[in-house]
Design a protein around this motif. Structure first.
Motif, PDB file in Angstrom:
ATOM      1  N   THR A   1      -6.293 -11.936   5.173  1.00  0.00           N
ATOM      2  CA  THR A   1      -6.245 -10.817   6.106  1.00  0.00           C
ATOM      3  C   THR A   1      -4.827 -10.265   6.223  1.00  0.00           C
ATOM      4  O   THR A   1      -4.618  -9.042   6.165  1.00  0.00           O
ATOM      5  N   GLY A   2      -3.837 -11.129   6.358  1.00  0.00           N
ATOM      6  CA  GLY A   2      -2.451 -10.683   6.449  1.00  0.00           C
ATOM      7  C   GLY A   2      -1.963 -10.049   5.160  1.00  0.00           C
ATOM      8  O   GLY A   2      -1.257  -9.036   5.180  1.00  0.00           O
ATOM      9  N   GLY A   3      -2.336 -10.645   4.039  1.00  0.00           N
ATOM     10  CA  GLY A   3      -1.950 -10.071   2.743  1.00  0.00           C
ATOM     11  C   GLY A   3      -2.587  -8.709   2.517  1.00  0.00           C
ATOM     12  O   GLY A   3      -1.941  -7.793   1.989  1.00  0.00           O
ATOM     13  N   GLY A   4      -3.837  -8.571   2.915  1.00  0.00           N
ATOM     14  CA  GLY A   4      -4.509  -7.279   2.780  1.00  0.00           C
ATOM     15  C   GLY A   4      -3.877  -6.217   3.660  1.00  0.00           C
ATOM     16  O   GLY A   4      -3.697  -5.069   3.241  1.00  0.00           O
TER      17      GLY A   4
ATOM     18  N   LEU B   1      -0.752  -6.199   4.730  1.00  0.00           N
ATOM     19  CA  LEU B   1       0.558  -5.893   4.157  1.00  0.00           C
ATOM     20  C   LEU B   1       0.418  -4.946   2.966  1.00  0.00           C
ATOM     21  O   LEU B   1       1.176  -3.986   2.830  1.00  0.00           O
ATOM     22  N   PHE B   2      -0.565  -5.197   2.116  1.00  0.00           N
ATOM     23  CA  PHE B   2      -0.795  -4.338   0.961  1.00  0.00           C
ATOM     24  C   PHE B   2      -1.134  -2.913   1.385  1.00  0.00           C
ATOM     25  O   PHE B   2      -0.601  -1.947   0.846  1.00  0.00           O
ATOM     26  N   VAL B   3      -2.005  -2.772   2.377  1.00  0.00           N
ATOM     27  CA  VAL B   3      -2.395  -1.441   2.861  1.00  0.00           C
ATOM     28  C   VAL B   3      -1.192  -0.719   3.459  1.00  0.00           C
ATOM     29  O   VAL B   3      -0.985   0.473   3.193  1.00  0.00           O
ATOM     30  N   LEU B   4      -0.383  -1.416   4.250  1.00  0.00           N
ATOM     31  CA  LEU B   4       0.791  -0.781   4.838  1.00  0.00           C
ATOM     32  C   LEU B   4       1.811  -0.365   3.779  1.00  0.00           C
ATOM     33  O   LEU B   4       2.406   0.713   3.868  1.00  0.00           O
ATOM     34  N   LEU B   5       2.019  -1.208   2.784  1.00  0.00           N
ATOM     35  CA  LEU B   5       2.940  -0.839   1.711  1.00  0.00           C
ATOM     36  C   LEU B   5       2.406   0.331   0.891  1.00  0.00           C
ATOM     37  O   LEU B   5       3.170   1.204   0.462  1.00  0.00           O
ATOM     38  N   LEU B   6       1.100   0.379   0.690  1.00  0.00           N
ATOM     39  CA  LEU B   6       0.492   1.502  -0.018  1.00  0.00           C
ATOM     40  C   LEU B   6       0.664   2.795   0.771  1.00  0.00           C
ATOM     41  O   LEU B   6       1.019   3.837   0.199  1.00  0.00           O
ATOM     42  N   LEU B   7       0.460   2.738   2.075  1.00  0.00           N
ATOM     43  CA  LEU B   7       0.658   3.924   2.907  1.00  0.00           C
ATOM     44  C   LEU B   7       2.126   4.366   2.907  1.00  0.00           C
ATOM     45  O   LEU B   7       2.414   5.561   2.901  1.00  0.00           O
ATOM     46  N   LEU B   8       3.038   3.407   2.915  1.00  0.00           N
ATOM     47  CA  LEU B   8       4.460   3.738   2.850  1.00  0.00           C
ATOM     48  C   LEU B   8       4.796   4.415   1.529  1.00  0.00           C
ATOM     49  O   LEU B   8       5.533   5.407   1.492  1.00  0.00           O
ATOM     50  N   TRP B   9       4.248   3.920   0.438  1.00  0.00           N
ATOM     51  CA  TRP B   9       4.494   4.503  -0.872  1.00  0.00           C
ATOM     52  C   TRP B   9       3.931   5.927  -0.956  1.00  0.00           C
ATOM     53  O   TRP B   9       4.603   6.842  -1.453  1.00  0.00           O
ATOM     54  N   ILE B  10       2.732   6.135  -0.432  1.00  0.00           N
ATOM     55  CA  ILE B  10       2.126   7.472  -0.434  1.00  0.00           C
ATOM     56  C   ILE B  10       2.955   8.434   0.404  1.00  0.00           C
ATOM     57  O   ILE B  10       3.195   9.568   0.011  1.00  0.00           O
ATOM     58  N   THR B  11       3.411   7.960   1.563  1.00  0.00           N
ATOM     59  CA  THR B  11       4.218   8.815   2.440  1.00  0.00           C
ATOM     60  C   THR B  11       5.525   9.219   1.763  1.00  0.00           C
ATOM     61  O   THR B  11       5.940  10.379   1.844  1.00  0.00           O
ATOM     62  N   THR B  12       6.156   8.300   1.077  1.00  0.00           N
ATOM     63  CA  THR B  12       7.421   8.638   0.413  1.00  0.00           C
ATOM     64  C   THR B  12       7.191   9.562  -0.780  1.00  0.00           C
ATOM     65  O   THR B  12       8.083  10.327  -1.140  1.00  0.00           O
ATOM     66  N   ARG B  13       6.032   9.534  -1.412  1.00  0.00           N
ATOM     67  CA  ARG B  13       5.750  10.447  -2.522  1.00  0.00           C
ATOM     68  C   ARG B  13       5.609  11.876  -2.012  1.00  0.00           C
ATOM     69  O   ARG B  13       5.977  12.818  -2.703  1.00  0.00           O
TER      70      ARG B  13
END
Length: 53
Positions: free
Chosen positions: A31-34, A36-48
């Motif tokens: 659950t924590g890994g998932g 973290l992955f979703v938050l990092l994905l959202l951060l990457w999309i936002t920076t793009r």
């Protein structure tokens, strides 16, 4: 309905669920890994989308 009467009604319901708290099928690591992955994905999309800054 006051806050005190609402709390008095909900207290017995909360006391019934004191048998562990975690569901057997939920893995805290997964659950924590998932999350973290979703938050990092959202951060990457936002920076793009903010290339001009």
């Amino acid at each position: 309905m006051s806050l005190y009467s609402t709390a008095a009604q909900l207290a017995p319901l909360a006391a019934e669920g004191e048998h562990g708290g975690n569901h057997e099928s939920l893995s805290p690591l997964l659950t924590g890994g998932g999350a973290l992955f979703v938050l990092l994905l959202l951060l990457w999309i936002t920076t793009r989308f903010n290339r001009d800054r």
